[in-house]
Each structure stands twice: as structure tokens, then as C-alpha cells.
Design a protein around this motif. Structure first.
Motif, short mmCIF file in Angstrom:
data_model
loop_
_atom_site.label_atom_id
_atom_site.label_comp_id
_atom_site.label_asym_id
_atom_site.label_seq_id
_atom_site.Cartn_x
_atom_site.Cartn_y
_atom_site.Cartn_z
N TRP A 1 5.71 5.34 10.85
CA TRP A 1 6.12 5.70 9.53
C TRP A 1 6.27 4.24 9.05
O TRP A 1 6.03 3.78 8.01
N GLN A 2 6.75 3.20 9.95
CA GLN A 2 6.90 1.76 9.43
C GLN A 2 5.63 1.29 9.06
O GLN A 2 5.53 0.56 8.23
N GLU B 1 1.36 11.84 6.28
CA GLU B 1 0.70 10.41 5.86
C GLU B 1 -0.26 10.66 4.53
O GLU B 1 -0.21 9.44 3.69
N PHE C 1 1.88 10.60 1.56
CA PHE C 1 2.56 9.26 1.32
C PHE C 1 1.72 8.35 0.85
O PHE C 1 1.97 7.37 -0.10
N THR D 1 7.51 3.77 -2.01
CA THR D 1 7.88 2.57 -1.11
C THR D 1 8.22 2.95 0.23
O THR D 1 8.15 2.28 1.12
N THR D 2 8.94 4.12 0.26
CA THR D 2 9.72 4.56 1.46
C THR D 2 9.19 6.01 1.69
O THR D 2 8.99 6.89 1.00
N LYS D 3 9.45 6.36 2.92
CA LYS D 3 9.25 7.97 3.53
C LYS D 3 10.32 8.59 2.60
O LYS D 3 10.19 9.96 2.20
N ARG E 1 3.36 3.96 -6.99
CA ARG E 1 3.49 4.33 -5.70
C ARG E 1 4.92 4.33 -5.09
O ARG E 1 5.78 3.71 -5.42
N GLN F 1 3.12 2.84 7.96
CA GLN F 1 2.54 3.49 6.70
C GLN F 1 3.17 2.68 5.50
O GLN F 1 2.33 2.30 4.59
N GLU F 2 4.57 2.46 5.47
CA GLU F 2 5.12 1.64 4.55
C GLU F 2 4.69 0.44 4.54
O GLU F 2 4.46 -0.29 3.40
N ASP G 1 2.62 -1.33 1.12
CA ASP G 1 3.37 -2.50 0.47
C ASP G 1 1.92 -3.62 0.46
O ASP G 1 1.93 -4.35 -0.56
#
Lengths: 287, 280
Positions: free
Chosen positions: B190-191, B216, B219, B249-251, B247, B193-194, B198
Motif C-alpha cells: 500500500w505504501q 489496488e 485505488f 492520495t491515501t488508502k 485522485r 501504491q500511494e 503521487d
């Protein structure tokens, strides 16, 4: 007080796994064990000492003809005599030059061929059946041919040593090249690298450590052909010395020759390992 | 390629640009079987990716999503149909279409920095090298402190960041990613993905990314192309409504997004239907 409370609330776990390998009395047969460097050195010396000790006892025991089976102390004395009185250093140098020349030549032939065969299936398809056949021919079978073509001089010996390793070398280097991961080549293509760039910037650096290992292994095979190459019409070299010694039944000198070949082989091996360590610093981090 | 500042200005809104920037046109892929027959693995796939959009190819395993991505990269060829980027037909790999693979593809004999600079060196782009392109992208993926390390010294997530920076530093028109976080643990995933969202938002990249992870896909994707399997066809194209304003920005924002659970359930149902009758 405090210690007692600490004991009561947090019971100490049984001393287990991490401590085990550090304590003395480490079990001998543990899988995938990592030994301390000094432990490895000591064990290596012990192994060699056991061998030499057994040989010494066998060579000096009654009923064993000392002239035919001399103990290591006799071989050591013979070595000293050879170097001090019989210019053995010149023989060793002659053999060393032969090995290096022939092996250098073999590497110069085999490296481009092996790399191209591993990189391009078409090149491999043309050359592989032919080379596979040559691999099965014993190098010694070429001696009469080389004697006729090249005479009894240096060329014939170099040729024999070359033939002994070059075909194996090509095949092994090809396999090293084939082992380059497809994704690395594909990544380079999507980054815009062309065929020539992929060959020099991906295939070559990705294969180089394996190439070096293969060269190291095959150099050892080269040394094993040395005596054969120096039997025929040769006046200098370790093999020639050993043939001279045989004529006078100087077994201690023959054994001295064997020992020197072994020592030189181990030295070459060490040189290759050192080169690998220096040339590929990134491999030190491999897990 | 736009300047990073211009790109940042665009980042918050919906993607704008050529609606057919990347275009799959009636793409099929056949594999030969014994006896002269062929197996059609991908059948008549057509869809478009808008310029500066993140498009996700989602589907069960065996739907041919990775093959579609490889065809866009030029590493595979369609049996029928064609793929075009900015109106130009794809015939082979090029620096226009950078790719990040699922397996680690950092070149182990090069340092992190040398890896990132690899494409520019291959293309003789000395100007970009001098202007500090590598520094910029190393900073974007937070690898500046590790620029002189070798990939073997890095964790899996860091190695995928090297691959991402290496692809982006080459200024591709399109970024292709084949399950890039598939080999990572859940936290790193998840890190990453963010971080990916970005980075590609700030640089206004057009991205096509393959995944089988529904979370995923929801997101990351401005657009999600759901593929059926045996043969692979486009079953549905979704545009998550909760991304109209920009968009995520966080899960956590994904889990809070209105309609997220409905769309997730819908996609899950499709996954199950496609999976039915599959070997277990």
C-alpha cells in the motif's frame, strides 16, 4: 527486588536457537552451517596434516620400498634439491608460460563464441552440433596430428593444451550466457537499448561473474593436461622433469612435480577468486 | 514531456488530453496447438486510454492481461488487430513505452543511480543526464540516500522504486506496469501504491497497469478495464465515480469514498463468475 519482579513478570525464554551456533562443542553435522574464518583455516590445516601424517607413516613403515613410495619428508628434500641444484624454477616457468599461453588463446576463442551462441539461437544452432562432437574427442588423440602439422616444438604443446579445454569452455560459456534473465534483456529493450547495446551493456556484464567461474574451473582442467603435453619431445617443463626422473626411478622427484602442479593450480584458483572479489563488488551483498 | 511544474498543476483534476492516446484496436492473440489448430487467448479487445490517465487492466488469472501489456510494450505481437500510441502503430519496444515488471529487474552490477541513468545513457541523452534527471527521479521515489548502493542491498519495495525511477527518468510517453507490487508484502504494497499515484500524478504520466488485486485497481485506476477469460475479452469498463473530484492520495480515502463498497462488491462478483468452472 527489581530483578525478582522482572523474573516473575517476564519469564526468560529457554536458551535456544541464536546461542547454539556460538557455543563451543558445536555439532559437526548441522545443515547450512556458517563457520568462523579461523575455524575453516584450522579445519583445512587439520585435513592436510592428517593426509601428510598418514602418508609419512605409510612411507616409513617396514616392508614399504622407500624408493618407490617415499614419505613427504623425502619429497620435500627432493623439492629442495630440484630448486637449489637442478634449475627447477626454469622448468616451472616454462610450464606456467605454456598453460597461460594456451589457456589465454582458448579464452580468446571461446569467450566471443560462447557469448554469441548463448545470446543468439541461430549462432548456437549452426555451431553447437559441430562443437558438441569435438567435445567427445580425447585431446590426446590429436597428438599424432599435431606432431605432423606443427612439429615437436612449442606450437604442438600449446595446441594440445588448447584442444583439451577450448570445446568445453565454449559450451560452458554458452550456458552461462543462456542463464541471463529474459526480463533484464526485455527491460533494456523497453528503455530503448539497441541490439549492440544489449549485448555489451546487459548480456556481457550479467554473464561476467559466471564466465570468470567457468574460466577458473577450466584452467584446472588445463593443468591436468600439462604432463601429457610435456611427455612428447620436451626438454623443459614440469612434465619433462618428471619423465627424466622416471628414467632414473626418482619417485621422490616425480611426486615433487605433482605437488608443484597442485600448488600452482591452487594459486591460480586463488588468483581467480581474488579477481572475482575485486571485479564484482556487488556480489558481496548477494543473499 | 511536460515540465514537472505544469504537470503538478494538472495533477488534481481529471486527466485531460487525447482520449485515444493509447488505443487497442480489435486485438486478438492466437497460440498454435498440436494438429494445426489454434487457441484464441485474447479475442477482439478494443479500448482506449486517455492521455495522462491511469488505466488498470483487471481480471482473473488467465485473462491475457499481461499479454496485452506486453503487446503494448512491443515485446509481443498481436495475431490480429493493432495497438497505437499517439496515433503511431506499435511495432516493437522503444523508449516511448517504459515498463516495470513484477520480478526484480534492477541491473545488479550497476548502482541505484546508474540503474536510473541507464536509459538516458543508452539513448545518448547527455543533456538530460547533465540536467539532473536522475537526481529528480531518485528524489521522487525517495531513494536519494541509497543512490550509491547496489540493488542487492535493497529491499523488494526499494528495488521496485528503482525500476519505477529508471522507467520514468527515460521520459517515456507511456508507463506500463505488470503487477509491479505483486511480490511485495502487504504493508510495502500500500505504501508503494500511494507513492506510485503521487509520482505519476505530479509528472502527469499516462499509465497502463496490470493487476488482479481489486483494491489496488480501485485505488490506482481512473479507468478500470475488466477482462473476462478463455478467451480474454473486455467485459466492462469502469470509471470509479468517487474519483470525479480528483485522485485519491491515501488508502483510507479509498475506504471512505462513497460507493466504494458497491463497486468493490460488483467487481468481486465479476471475478467470481469468471473464476467459476476454473480448475481449483
Amino acid at each position: 527486588m527489581t530483578t525478582r519482579t522482572a523474573h516473575a513478570t517476564a519469564p526468560t525464554p529457554p536458551t535456544a536457537a541464536p546461542a547454539r551456533s556460538a557455543v563451543p562443542g558445536t555439532p559437526w553435522f548441522e545443515f547450512k552451517q556458517t563457520l568462523q574464518p579461523w575455524t575453516r583455516v584450522v579445519l583445512g590445516i587439520v585435513g592436510a596434516a592428517l593426509f601428510l601424517g598418514a602418508w609419512q607413516i605409510a612411507g616409513t613403515s617396514d616392508g614399504v620400498p622407500r624408493a618407490l613410495f617415499p614419505p613427504p619428508t623425502d619429497v620435500g628434500r627432493a623439492l629442495w634439491r630440484l630448486f637449489a641444484e637442478q634449475h627447477f624454477a626454469a622448468d616451472v616457468w616454462a610450464s606456467f608460460v605454456r598453460i597461460m599461453l594456451s589457456f589465454g588463446l582458448a579464452a580468446v576463442i571461446a569467450l566471443p563464441l560462447g557469448m554469441l551462441m548463448g545470446a543468439f539461437a541461430g549462432v548456437a544452432a549452426v555451431l553447437n552440433p559441430l562443437l558438441a562432437g569435438f567435445r567427445y574427442l580425447p585431446a590426446t588423440a590429436f597428438i599424432p596430428l599435431f606432431l605432423m602439422w606443427l612439429g615437436a616444438g612449442e606450437e604442438q604443446k600449446i595446441a594440445l593444451l588448447l584442444v583439451g579445454v577450448v570445446f568445453f569452455l565454449i559450451t560452458l560459456l554458452m550456458d552461462n550466457t543462456l542463464a541471463v534473465r529474459t526480463e533484464l534483456i526485455e527491460t533494456a529493450r523497453t528503455l530503448g537499448a539497441n541490439r549492440r547495446q544489449i549485448l555489451w551493456s546487459i548480456v556481457l556484464p550479467a554473464s561476467l561473474p559466471a564466465y570468470l567461474d567457468t574460466l577458473r574451473q577450466m584452467l584446472a582442467v588445463g593443468w591436468t593436461y600439462l604432463v601429457v603435453a610435456e611427455i612428447v619431445a620436451t626438454t623443459d617443463g614440469i612434465g619433462a622433469m618428471m619423465m627424466r626422473a622416471k628414467r632414473f626411478v626418482h619417485v621422490d622427484e616425480i611426486m615433487a612435480g605433482i605437488v608443484i602442479i597442485g600448488v600452482l593450480g591452487v594459486a591460480c584458483d586463488g588468483a581467480f577468486r581474488l579477481a572475482r572479489h575485486v571485479a564484482f563488488p556487488y556480489l558481496r551483498y548477494q543473499r | 514531456m511536460m515540465l514537472p511544474l505544469e504537470a503538478a498543476a494538472l495533477a488534481r483534476g481529471r486527466p485531460v488530453g487525447d482520449p485515444d492516446f493509447l488505443h487497442f484496436s480489435r486485438v486478438c492473440k492466437d497460440y498454435p496447438l498440436r494438429g494445426g489448430q489454434t487457441l484464441r487467448a485474447i479475442d477482439d479487445v478494443s479500448f482506449s486510454v486517455t492521455e495522462r490517465e491511469v488505466c488498470v487492466l483487471l481480471g482473473p488469472s488467465g485473462c491475457g492481461k499481461s499479454t496485452l501489456l506486453r503487446m503494448a510494450a512491443g515485446l509481443d505481437r498481436p495475431s490480429v488487430g493493432e495497438i497505437a500510441l499517439a496515433g503511431e502503430r506499435v511495432t516493437g519496444p522503444s523508449r516511448d513505452r517504459g515498463m516495470v515488471f513484477q520480478s526484480y529487474t534492477s541491473f545488479p552490477w550497476l548502482t541505484v543511480r546508474q540503474n536510473v541513468e541507464f536509459g538516458l545513457r543508452m539513448n545518448g541523452d547527455s543533456l538530460a543526464l547533465k540536467e539532473g534527471t536522475a537526481d529528480y527521479f531518485l528524489e521522487r521515489v525517495k531513494l536519494e540516500p541509497f543512490q550509491d548502493a547496489y540493488p542487492e542491498q535493497l529491499s523488494g519495495g526499494m528495488r521496485q522504486r528503482v525500476a519505477l525511477a529508471r522507467a520514468l527518468a527515460n521520459y517515456p510517453k507511456l508507463l506500463l506496469m505488470d503487477e509491479p507490487f505483486g511480490a511485495l508484502d502487504a504493508e510495502t504494497r500500500w505504501q508503494m501504491q500511494e507513492l506510485l499515484l503521487d509520482v505519476v500524478s505530479k509528472d502527469a504520466m499516462t499509465v497502463l497497469i496490470v493487476t488482479h488485486d481489486i483494491d489496488e485497481a480501485l485505488f490506482l485506476g481512473d479507468r478500470i478495464v475488466f477482462l473476462s477469460r478463455h478467451p480474454g475479452r473486455v467485459r466492462e469498463i469502469l470509471q470509479p465515480p468517487f474519483k470525479q473530484g480528483g485522485r485519491l492520495t491515501t488508502k483510507e480515502a479509498l475506504y471512505d469514498a462513497p460507493g466504494y463498497h458497491d463497486i468493490e462488491k460488483h467487481v468481486m462478483r465479476m471475478m467470481r463468475e469468471e473464476g467459476a468452472g476454473a480448475p481449483h
